[in-house]
Design a protein around this motif. Structure first.
Motif, PDB file in Angstrom:
ATOM      1  N   LEU A 159       0.835  -1.197   0.000  1.00 45.66           N
ATOM      2  CA  LEU A 159       0.000   0.000   0.000  1.00 45.66           C
ATOM      3  C   LEU A 159       0.871   1.248   0.000  1.00 45.66           C
ATOM      4  O   LEU A 159       1.924   1.282   0.651  1.00 45.66           O
ATOM      5  N   GLN A 173       2.075   4.733   1.342  1.00 52.52           N
ATOM      6  CA  GLN A 173       2.106   5.200   2.725  1.00 52.52           C
ATOM      7  C   GLN A 173       2.658   6.618   2.813  1.00 52.52           C
ATOM      8  O   GLN A 173       3.433   7.054   1.963  1.00 52.52           O
ATOM      9  N   ASP A 208      -1.482   4.563   6.022  1.00 51.47           N
ATOM     10  CA  ASP A 208      -1.752   3.971   4.713  1.00 51.47           C
ATOM     11  C   ASP A 208      -2.590   4.947   3.889  1.00 51.47           C
ATOM     12  O   ASP A 208      -3.514   5.583   4.403  1.00 51.47           O
ATOM     13  N   PRO A 223      -4.601   4.323   0.793  1.00 50.28           N
ATOM     14  CA  PRO A 223      -5.103   3.424  -0.254  1.00 50.28           C
ATOM     15  C   PRO A 223      -5.633   4.200  -1.452  1.00 50.28           C
ATOM     16  O   PRO A 223      -6.116   5.332  -1.325  1.00 50.28           O
TER      17      PRO A 223
END
Length: 380
Positions: free
Chosen positions: A292, A294, A309, A311
């Protein structure tokens, strides 16, 4: 139709004319298809294989044999240029002479120092907005770093950008294997990062020192008896008018990396980092889910890094190789075309600066000395 007219046209469909539908052009087509009230009305793409691919993403588009024919299509409201780098200047000039519409032009804006005078003349005379496509600004973790950097750092004093990635991919005619067509790796690839430096630091460069070369990639290839001459790695140090310094590290034979881009900004209050994975289609399924994106915030007091994170919508990841950024860029460009945004996020001046920084970096590598940007620009 003028931008002012479009501003009063509500949500009517905005129709694109597209010049160039190779790998990047097809990514643009996929992302335009995700936008409300848009259509691709006409495409100029001279390569038959690329035309066939483009039809999958724009089945209703009219395919034409020239830029002149594309500009004759009355429904076209704006233009996208995603042709090979070395065609951009001549195509902008053709558009200016015949039908100056709003343009989104892929980076780099130009590929030869001799183009500077032509770009300056174009800037002075073009009556419609032109947005230079710098997708990296819109990668969600990078955008978050840019948004929060001032608060987290207390004012950036050091900026470092690392890209460890895959080699240049195969493109039509192998144009991306040669400096004369790409502008050189530190123009073609790294104009993104020089643009980010100026944007994050809100200052212009004054001096560049760089080292780099061709160590591994494409060295066993030949095209019409000619070996590729593009660089595949290097370090670039940039000093800005503000006194802040920035560094770029590029390696194009590091596709085994977990993250493709790693950006850090540091100041008296702390550090912020953005970690961006490469294209999901290159992540081996055997390794499980792709990493993911970050953002990491590391204050000096109290100590304690915070990992966030960031996304990205899977639909956007599937639509391209740039972490969703092409879609967000197009949203902004569409606002510009409709008149809801007054000026491009990435101006022709931004595009010019990014290219000049790339040229200066490559000159420093070849000549083994620092390059003064004012002197370099004055000599062009």
């Amino acid at each position: 139709m003028t931008v002012d007219t479009l501003a009063h046209s509500g949500t009517r469909t905005i129709t694109y004319g597209v010049i160039g539908c190779g790998m990047m052009g097809q990514e643009h087509l996929r992302n335009i298809a995700l936008l409300d009230n848009t259509a691709v009305g006409a495409i100029f793409e001279p390569d038959a294989e690329m035309r066939a691919h483009a039809r999958q993403f724009a089945p209703d588009a009219q395919f034409v044999d020239s830029i002149e024919a594309l500009l004759d299509v009355p429904e076209v409201d704006c233009l996208l240029i995603a042709s090979p780098n070395f065609r951009h200047v001549e195509q902008l000039q053709q558009i200016a002479a015949k039908r100056p519409l709003p343009v989104l032009v892929e980076k780099p804006l130009f590929t030869d120092p001799a183009h500077v005078a032509a770009i300056d003349a174009f800037v002075d005379g073009y009556p419609a907005p032109v947005w230079v496509a710098m997708e990296y600004r819109y990668m969600p973790p990078v955008a978050k770093l840019l948004e929060d950097a001032e608060d987290v750092t207390g004012g950036i004093k050091m900026l470092t950008i690392r890209e460890h990635r895959f080699p240049f991919l195969d493109k039509v005619g192998a144009w991306n294997r040669f400096n004369r067509y790409t502008g050189g790796t530190f123009v073609e690839k790294c104009c993104h990062f020089f643009d980010l430096m100026r944007l994050a630091l809100k200052s212009n460069p004054v001096r560049i020192m760089a080292m780099g070369g061709q160590a591994t990639n494409h060295m066993d290839e030949t095209y019409a008896g000619e070996a590729p001459d593009i660089f595949d790695h290097g370090y670039v140090m940039v000093e800005f008018e503000s006194g802040v310094r920035a560094m770029l590290e590029l390696c194009m034979f590091a596709e085994g990396s977990r993250y493709q881009e790693e950006i850090s900004a540091v100041g008296p209050k702390g550090k912020i980092e953005a970690l961006v994975p490469g294209p999901g289609r290159f992540w081996p399924a055997s390794l499980g889910p792709a990493p993911l994106p970050q953002v990491i915030v590391s204050p000096r007091d109290p100590k304690g890094p915070e990992v966030r994170d960031i996304p990205v919508d899977p639909t956007l990841l599937e639509a391209g190789d740039h972490n969703g950024s092409t879609f967000y860029q197009h949203k902004g460009f569409l606002e510009l075309v409709r008149g809801a945004k007054a000026t491009p996020d990435v101006t022709l001046a931004d595009g010019k600066w990014a290219v000049l920084m790339g040229f200066a970096a490559q000159r420093s590598m070849v000549e083994g000395r620092a390059v003064d940007l004012d002197e370099y620009a004055a000599a062009l």
